[in-house]
Design a protein around this motif. Structure first.
Motif, mmCIF file in Angstrom:
data_model
loop_
_atom_site.group_PDB
_atom_site.id
_atom_site.type_symbol
_atom_site.label_atom_id
_atom_site.label_comp_id
_atom_site.label_asym_id
_atom_site.label_seq_id
_atom_site.Cartn_x
_atom_site.Cartn_y
_atom_site.Cartn_z
ATOM 1 N N ASP A 269 12.389 23.692 -44.615
ATOM 2 C CA ASP A 269 11.372 22.640 -44.620
ATOM 3 C C ASP A 269 11.998 21.260 -44.799
ATOM 4 O O ASP A 269 12.544 20.953 -45.857
ATOM 5 C CB ASP A 269 10.349 22.891 -45.731
ATOM 6 C CG ASP A 269 9.209 21.884 -45.703
ATOM 7 O OD1 ASP A 269 9.057 21.177 -44.681
ATOM 8 O OD2 ASP A 269 8.472 21.798 -46.709
ATOM 9 N N ILE A 270 11.931 20.431 -43.756
ATOM 10 C CA ILE A 270 12.382 19.041 -43.872
ATOM 11 C C ILE A 270 11.260 18.084 -43.466
ATOM 12 O O ILE A 270 11.510 16.932 -43.113
ATOM 13 C CB ILE A 270 13.620 18.780 -42.999
ATOM 14 C CG1 ILE A 270 13.324 19.080 -41.528
ATOM 15 C CG2 ILE A 270 14.822 19.583 -43.486
ATOM 16 C CD1 ILE A 270 14.389 18.562 -40.583
ATOM 17 N N SER A 271 10.028 18.527 -43.530
ATOM 18 C CA SER A 271 8.904 17.726 -43.045
ATOM 19 C C SER A 271 8.712 16.466 -43.881
ATOM 20 O O SER A 271 9.061 16.421 -45.071
ATOM 21 C CB SER A 271 7.619 18.551 -43.067
ATOM 22 O OG SER A 271 7.367 19.056 -44.374
ATOM 23 N N ARG A 272 8.165 15.446 -43.239
ATOM 24 C CA ARG A 272 7.853 14.206 -43.960
ATOM 25 C C ARG A 272 6.724 14.448 -44.951
ATOM 26 O O ARG A 272 5.757 15.152 -44.655
ATOM 27 C CB ARG A 272 7.413 13.117 -42.976
ATOM 28 C CG ARG A 272 8.556 12.419 -42.268
ATOM 29 C CD ARG A 272 8.023 11.454 -41.218
ATOM 30 N NE ARG A 272 7.302 10.337 -41.813
ATOM 31 C CZ ARG A 272 6.491 9.531 -41.136
ATOM 32 N NH1 ARG A 272 6.265 9.759 -39.853
ATOM 33 N NH2 ARG A 272 5.885 8.541 -41.737
ATOM 34 N N GLN A 273 6.863 13.865 -46.117
ATOM 35 C CA GLN A 273 5.817 13.963 -47.121
ATOM 36 C C GLN A 273 4.700 12.976 -46.800
ATOM 37 O O GLN A 273 4.893 12.006 -46.055
ATOM 38 C CB GLN A 273 6.403 13.682 -48.508
ATOM 39 C CG GLN A 273 7.470 14.686 -48.924
ATOM 40 C CD GLN A 273 8.168 14.304 -50.211
ATOM 41 O OE1 GLN A 273 7.954 13.225 -50.767
ATOM 42 N NE2 GLN A 273 9.026 15.198 -50.702
ATOM 43 N N GLN A 274 3.536 13.219 -47.363
ATOM 44 C CA GLN A 274 2.394 12.354 -47.087
ATOM 45 C C GLN A 274 2.697 10.924 -47.533
ATOM 46 O O GLN A 274 3.107 10.682 -48.666
ATOM 47 C CB GLN A 274 1.149 12.867 -47.825
ATOM 48 C CG GLN A 274 -0.118 12.111 -47.473
ATOM 49 C CD GLN A 274 -1.350 12.749 -48.102
ATOM 50 O OE1 GLN A 274 -1.256 13.723 -48.830
ATOM 51 N NE2 GLN A 274 -2.508 12.208 -47.806
ATOM 52 N N GLY A 275 2.521 9.982 -46.620
ATOM 53 C CA GLY A 275 2.742 8.582 -46.927
ATOM 54 C C GLY A 275 4.206 8.164 -46.930
ATOM 55 O O GLY A 275 4.511 7.004 -47.227
ATOM 56 N N GLU A 276 5.116 9.062 -46.591
ATOM 57 C CA GLU A 276 6.546 8.757 -46.623
ATOM 58 C C GLU A 276 6.947 7.991 -45.363
ATOM 59 O O GLU A 276 6.651 8.408 -44.245
ATOM 60 C CB GLU A 276 7.344 10.053 -46.735
ATOM 61 C CG GLU A 276 8.819 9.859 -47.016
ATOM 62 C CD GLU A 276 9.513 11.188 -47.274
ATOM 63 O OE1 GLU A 276 10.414 11.229 -48.150
ATOM 64 O OE2 GLU A 276 9.177 12.183 -46.614
#
Length: 587
Positions: A386-393
């Motif tokens: 998992d390397i997904s962008r975090q919310q608001g990042e």
């Protein structure tokens, strides 16, 4: 400049054969080019009768003290003036602590010095070397998932080992082994959370960054004897800032400047040319070394690289002389290398394919031409991470976080492990408290090494441009020409004979090699491409570069796949030999 091994046995009476085994393993780990001068220490752990340790190439490194073995450089516990290194300490290190009731081990928050561990019903092993762990436990359990990742990315994958029973220590965790129950537990380190952007000003950060890095640099260099410290110098910002800070704190005369690489064509402004101009401006001599433009022996280079790298990465282009340069450093009395590597990267990534390429852990599914090779079995082995962008990042914050969480412990740390056989790597800019403050800056103030550029302008008065073409050849260039193609073709044949890879895969890669050899553009084309990329890096904004990069499709070349297969064959053979060396301690 050492490999470290710690072992705890459930029976104190087993420590004598364990120490003997450690002695044999240290001899195996010692690079052949410096074997005549290497010393090894193997001893019981103070105050813990069932524990022992070994340090291979122990000249000038610390032995266990006050119940702890500190590998690398630690600033100390931030909460108290003590020699004990805590999980929140700053620095570039790994630590093993042992008492009669418990053992704990951890790395710095970047994982910049690697640790591997193994435990069974009677033995706990912790080491900087996967080979040492395999040799000490006496068997090799091949991990084909690591093989799959090595073929697709040139690294051994997301926190996995070449042995299924061996595990990599993760930088955000402390590992605690309870001796009475003989169980291992993990607990999250405190202080790993990153602050919100915009909670620190750039002027405050620059002042703190300069103060801390200057102090650490001064301590690192002064700790070494006269003329024992190398400072690799290039045309980039990082090494030149370190040199400027050395002059600022009065230790410039205690470092020796060095540059290596393959000389470029006349008129090309590369790292070697930049380093010469910078050294001349400082009035300091420069060890201007040149790696061979063409290898004398492909096999000798890859054989040594496989042993020294332990299969961590495939980046052998800085070692194409078979580590002769590094052996020269060691024989010349150099015991530490102060590097400008740091946890701040450049560029932007707009999607996960770009991010995986940036951190250096790319699955086969990211290549549009994977179907050209029969790789289905390896594709199935690769587990997603998992390397997904975090919310608001933001894209910039996402880039920086992934670089630290993934590239630093998986790839950058491998470079330290590579040189540690010859000289101790010291990196004053790797500092977790400074990185957390950096993440607190407004995104508009970060950019790509904005703070490094600001300090570089303050300290560098040479007038030499800050960007230059790299002086290392690409990995594929190493095999261009008839001799290189023939070597890969023969190596693939040996892989097939040993049953490492299927005949179908070997045949497909051989066919691809023939096609690529016929279509090669030669060194001149490669040089022009490098200059074009350097110009783009200097003149095109990050967001535009990211969009241009996103339009490119990723292709896996047959040459790349071929040399990775040959390297992997050597790595697997090395681990098999390590497991069979000598007799396994009685179980």
């Amino acid at each position: 400049m050492a490999q470290y091994i710690f072992a705890l046995t459930r029976s104190p009476g087993d420590s004598a054969p364990l120490r003997q085994r450690m002695q044999e393993i240290c001899a195996e780990l010692t690079p052949d080019l410096i074997r005549d001068q290497c010393q090894t220490v193997v001893a019981d752990w103070p105050g813990v009768p069932a524990a022992c340790y070994a340090i291979q190439n122990c000249d000038g490194v610390a032995i266990p003290d006050a119940g702890q073995m500190v590998i690398g450089w630690a600033v100390g516990a931030p909460e108290a003036a003590t020699s004990q290194v805590g999980v929140e300490s700053d620095g570039y290190y790994a630590v093993v602590k042992a008492a009669q009731d418990a053992v704990s081990f951890f790395t710095d928050q970047f994982g910049s010095r690697s640790l591997w561990y193994y435990t069974d019903e009677r033995l706990l092993i912790v080491s900087t070397s996967q080979r040492a762990v395999v040799g000490l436990k006496g068997r090799y359990c091949r991990n084909d998932e690591a093989l799959a990742w090595f073929l697709s990315s040139g690294s051994q994958g997301p926190f996995i080992s070449w042995d299924r029973e061996v595990h990599q220590v993760r930088p955000g965790q402390e590992y605690v082994f309870d001796v009475a129950s003989w169980t291992l537990a993990e607990r999250a380190k405190p202080g790993m959370e990153l602050p919100d952007s915009g909670t620190m000003r750039m002027d405050e950060y620059l002042q703190e960054f300069e103060r801390q890095v200057s102090g650490t640099l001064s301590s690192m260099v002064s700790e070494s004897g006269p003329s024992e410290t190398l400072l690799p110098l290039s045309g980039g910002l990082d090494s030149r800032l370190l040199l400027g800070l050395c002059r600022s704190v009065g230790i410039e005369d205690k470092v020796t400047l060095v540059n290596w690489g393959v000389p470029a064509a006349k008129g090309v402004f590369d790292d070697k040319v930049a380093a010469r101009r910078v050294a001349r401006a400082y009035g300091k001599p420069l060890m201007d070394l040149a790696l061979p433009a063409k290898p004398e022996s492909h096999d000798e280079v890859l054989e040594r690289f496989a042993r020294e790298s332990e299969g961590r990465i495939d980046h052998f282009n800085a070692y194409t002389d078979g580590f002769a340069m590094w052996a020269g450093f060691f024989h010349g009395g150099f015991r530490s290398v102060v590097r400008g590597d740091l946890p701040y990267t450049e560029g932007l990534d707009l999607d996960e394919v770009q991010s995986r390429s940036h951190i250096g852990v790319e699955p086969f599914s990211d290549y549009v031409n994977q179907g050209a090779f029969p790789l289905e079995d390896y594709v199935r082995l690769q587990q997603p991470y998992d390397i997904s962008r975090q919310q608001g990042e933001s894209y910039l914050r996402w880039r920086d976080r992934l670089y630290v969480e993934w590239r630093m412990p998986l790839v950058i740390s491998a470079f330290s492990d590579l040189m540690s056989g010859y000289a101790e790597s010291r990196t004053p800019m790797v500092n977790w408290s400074l990185f957390r403050q950096y993440m607190a800056l407004p995104d508009s103030a970060k950019g790509s090494k904005t703070h490094i550029k600001a300090l570089w302008k303050r300290h560098d008065r040479t007038g030499v441009p800050s960007h230059a073409t790299g002086s290392l050849r690409s990995l594929s260039d190493f095999f261009k020409g008839e001799a290189g193609t023939r070597y890969l073709d023969d190596g693939l044949g040996r892989c097939r004979e040993r049953g490492r890879f299927s005949s179908e895969l070997v045949s497909a890669v051989k066919q691809g090699l023939e096609q690529e050899a016929a279509a090669t553009g030669g060194p001149a084309a490669s040089g022009l491409l490098a200059q074009a990329r350097s110009w783009v890096s200097d003149h095109v904004p990050d967001m535009l570069k990211a969009h241009l990069k996103a339009r490119r499709v990723k292709r896996l070349s047959a040459t790349t796949l071929a040399y990775r297969m040959v390297l992997a064959d050597k790595v697997i053979g090395m681990y098999e030999a390590s497991a069979s060396l000598g007799e396994e301690p009685d179980r």
